[in-house]
Design an enzyme around this catalytic site. Structure first.
Site, PDB file in Angstrom:
ATOM      1  CD  GLN A   1      -3.411   3.705  -0.722  1.00 18.14           C
ATOM      2  OE1 GLN A   1      -3.277   2.512  -0.904  1.00 18.14           O
ATOM      3  NE2 GLN A   1      -3.744   4.538  -1.716  1.00 18.14           N
TER       4      GLN A   1
ATOM      5  CG  ASP B   1       0.361   4.284   2.493  1.00 20.48           C
ATOM      6  OD1 ASP B   1       0.234   3.621   3.522  1.00 20.48           O
ATOM      7  OD2 ASP B   1       0.867   3.847   1.455  1.00 20.48           O
TER       8      ASP B   1
ATOM      9  CD1 TRP C   1      -3.501  -0.288  -3.864  1.00 22.08           C
ATOM     10  CD2 TRP C   1      -1.457  -1.177  -3.727  1.00 22.08           C
ATOM     11  NE1 TRP C   1      -3.646  -1.609  -3.515  1.00 22.08           N
ATOM     12  CE2 TRP C   1      -2.411  -2.178  -3.429  1.00 22.08           C
ATOM     13  CE3 TRP C   1      -0.095  -1.512  -3.706  1.00 22.08           C
ATOM     14  CZ2 TRP C   1      -2.032  -3.493  -3.112  1.00 22.08           C
ATOM     15  CZ3 TRP C   1       0.281  -2.812  -3.391  1.00 22.08           C
ATOM     16  CH2 TRP C   1      -0.687  -3.795  -3.095  1.00 22.08           C
ATOM     17  CB  SER C   2       0.673   5.190  -1.965  1.00 21.43           C
ATOM     18  OG  SER C   2      -0.044   4.918  -0.786  1.00 21.43           O
TER      19      SER C   2
ATOM     20  CD1 TRP D   1      -4.150  -1.696   3.240  1.00 26.34           C
ATOM     21  CD2 TRP D   1      -4.394  -3.666   2.214  1.00 26.34           C
ATOM     22  NE1 TRP D   1      -3.686  -1.564   1.950  1.00 26.34           N
ATOM     23  CE2 TRP D   1      -3.819  -2.756   1.310  1.00 26.34           C
ATOM     24  CE3 TRP D   1      -4.654  -4.973   1.792  1.00 26.34           C
ATOM     25  CZ2 TRP D   1      -3.480  -3.116   0.002  1.00 26.34           C
ATOM     26  CZ3 TRP D   1      -4.323  -5.329   0.491  1.00 26.34           C
ATOM     27  CH2 TRP D   1      -3.741  -4.404  -0.390  1.00 26.34           C
TER      28      TRP D   1
END
Ligand code: DQQ
Length: 541
Positions: free
Chosen positions: A38, A22, A81-82, A46
């Site tokens: 990310q 992202d 995270w985002s 990931w």
């Protein structure tokens, strides 16, 4: 070319190696565009997620900076995270992001620039009072993430939205704060839908100029969500009352899986920001690989960002439209031009003369010569999505009007090729009356000799009344080695696809126009430009 290098992009944003997903915290601050994203510093899958950071003055060339936000504290020890950036009225940017804490709960944290005199804002400080928002009692602590950019209401309080779910119901939860430190949940969610977890919400005003600053006419608010279950994004738009924090999508706009999408292809976890330098709203989105994980590991990288797109409300108010930011055109080099060229039923021709059509920008306008040849839209498809129709009637299936369009990343024997095309049907009566149904498709089924690739056909309907445009439909396609990013009808329908040819790479790739329909099609004009590579440079500090 070494394995993997052949498919690296020339002007779509990619770091030199490793996994990305992202876009985060995108913003414009004092002459500099910031893109955070990310990133796994340790590999091409990931994991170990941090906020990598890159800056640019033109959205084309990028300076790669060290990660800006990475696990340091109990409130983000298991990942950063985002999230989003907000530029406060005094000019200070603040980032809100989701930290994964020691108990794997998703909490929201703030971070501030360490040194506002550093034009690149390299270092960020996370106050000890984090987290500032934790999942409340009864909330799903492993599905509570991705805070939006904040906005200020008439009462002076800041608001933002966080994505979550309650069983199968996706929710955009609203929070309010005076100081970005103490946040209180609103009693009602801003919006919800029975479509599973809502990731990466985005909420912003637009008008037909794109910006939607208050007071401007035709202003709507857009709510976009990324659906974890389908891996597609959907948006609605409608009226937002900032006194009561009520959002009501327009009646004609479908919510959920039948709704409008920014992109009908590989495009996810997107985020917009207001570019105050040029008074436009810019959309960034992530395009994952559709190669196998084994290949991603061999290549040592995975994921790209789509080109930044300007986004605004169509003048007819029916949907959003998107277009690559004009800055991208500064990369255009030599070009070839085709005008008023008829492509008869079943024929194709090569657009030759580009040194490398594997890295190109193609703008074309097609004109259907005989709309009467359009086949009726099969009543069995009524209510079906475009993808289903395109999967049944791919680029090889001859039709009445279409398929016609481009074969990109094609090998000289044409055994590898990715088709970007239109197909026109006669409306099947009912709600459509006598109108035509126009479909735009990206068919990668012949894109590569390689195995283990994910090659779905992507498609969207195009809201263009071809009888009134004299049968004309424009198409722009950005080709970038493993990216085929297309904009139909001036950006009404967009499709990004990832493909991995084995022969049609580098200067071996070719570009064609094809017509597999019964009606002749005229290419009224086509300009194909070679694209220089964007400059990706390391931080000099
Ligand atoms: N990716 C992030 C999450 C977000 C998801 C984790 C969407 O914050 O919900 O890398 O792709």
């Amino acid at each position: 070319l070494a394995v993997g290098d052949a498919h690296r992009t020339g002007y779509h944003f990619q770091p030199p190696k490793n996994w990305i997903n992202d876009p985060n915290g995108v913003m414009y601050y004092k002459g500099v565009y910031h893109l955070f994203y990310q990133y796994n510093p340790k590999g091409a899958v990931w994991g170990n997620i941090v906020w990598a950071h890159a800056v640019s003055t033109d959205l084309v060339d990028w300076v790669m900076l060290p990660p800006a936000i990475y696990p340091t504290a109990p409130f983000d020890v298991n990942g950063c995270w985002s999230g989003s950036a907000t530029v406060l009225p005094d000019g200070t940017p603040v980032i809100m992001y989701t930290g994964i804490d020691g108990e794997n709960r998703q909490v929201q944290n703030v971070a501030y620039p360490k040194d506002l005199s550093d034009p690149y804002l390299r270092e960020w400080v996370k106050p000890d009072y984090n987290p500032v928002i934790a999942p409340g009692p009864g909330m799903n602590a492993t599905a509570f993430r991705d805070p939006t950019t904040a906005w200020q209401g008439p009462d002076g309080l800041w608001r933002l939205v966080i994505g979550t779910k309650d069983n199968h119901r996706g929710l955009a939860m609203l929070y309010r704060s005076r100081d970005f430190k103490r946040w209180a949940p609103a009693r009602r969610a801003l919006h919800s839908g029975d479509t599973g977890m809502w990731e990466c919400p985005d909420f912003y005003p637009v008008n037909s100029a794109g910006v939607g600053v208050s007071g401007s006419g035709g202003r709507k608010h857009v709510l976009k969500v990324s659906l974890d279950l389908t891996r597609f994004e959907y948006y609605t738009f409608g009226e937002y009352d900032d006194a009561t924090d009520t959002y009501v999508p327009d009646a004609a706009i479908a919510d959920g899986n039948d709704g409008l999408r920014y992109d009908y292809g590989n495009f996810y976890a997107s985020k917009t920001f207001l570019d105050t330098a040029k008074q436009r709203r810019i959309l960034w989105g992530w395009a994952n690989e559709s190669d196998s994980t084994a290949d991603d590991l061999r290549k040592g990288w995975a994921g790209v960002q789509a080109v930044p797109r300007k986004v605004w409300l169509a003048p007819d108010g029916k949907q959003l439209v998107q277009w690559p930011v004009a800055e991208i055109e500064s990369l255009r080099g030599n070009h070839v031009n085709v005008t008023d060229t008829l492509v008869k039923a079943g024929q194709h021709f090569e657009v030759s003369g580009l040194a490398s059509p594997a890295q190109a920008d193609v703008e074309a306008a097609f004109q259907v010569m005989d709309l009467d040849k359009a086949e009726p839209f099969d009543p069995a498809w009524r209510g079906a999505d475009a993808e289903t129709v395109c999967a049944a009637r791919g680029a090889e299936a001859k039709g009445g009007v279409g398929p016609f369009g481009l074969w990109v990343l094609a090998s000289d024997d044409l055994k590898e090729r990715t088709a970007v095309f239109f197909r026109v049907f006669k409306g099947g009566g009912g709600g459509d009356g006598g109108k035509h149904v126009v479909l735009m498709c990206n068919d990668p089924s012949m894109s590569s000799h390689a195995d283990n690739l994910y090659k779905p056909t992507f498609a969207g309907f195009v809201d263009v009344e071809v009888a009134q445009t004299g049968g004309k439909i424009p198409l722009r396609t950005l080709i970038d080695h493993s990216v085929v990013e297309s904009f139909g009808a001036h950006g009404k329908t967009c499709i990004l696809s990832r493909v991995y040819p084995t022969k049609a790479v580098g200067d071996k790739a070719r570009l064609y126009v094809f017509n597999n329909g019964e009606s002749d099609v005229k290419v009224t004009h086509l300009n194909a430009y070679e694209m220089r590579s964007a400059k990706i440079t390391a931080d000099v500090k």
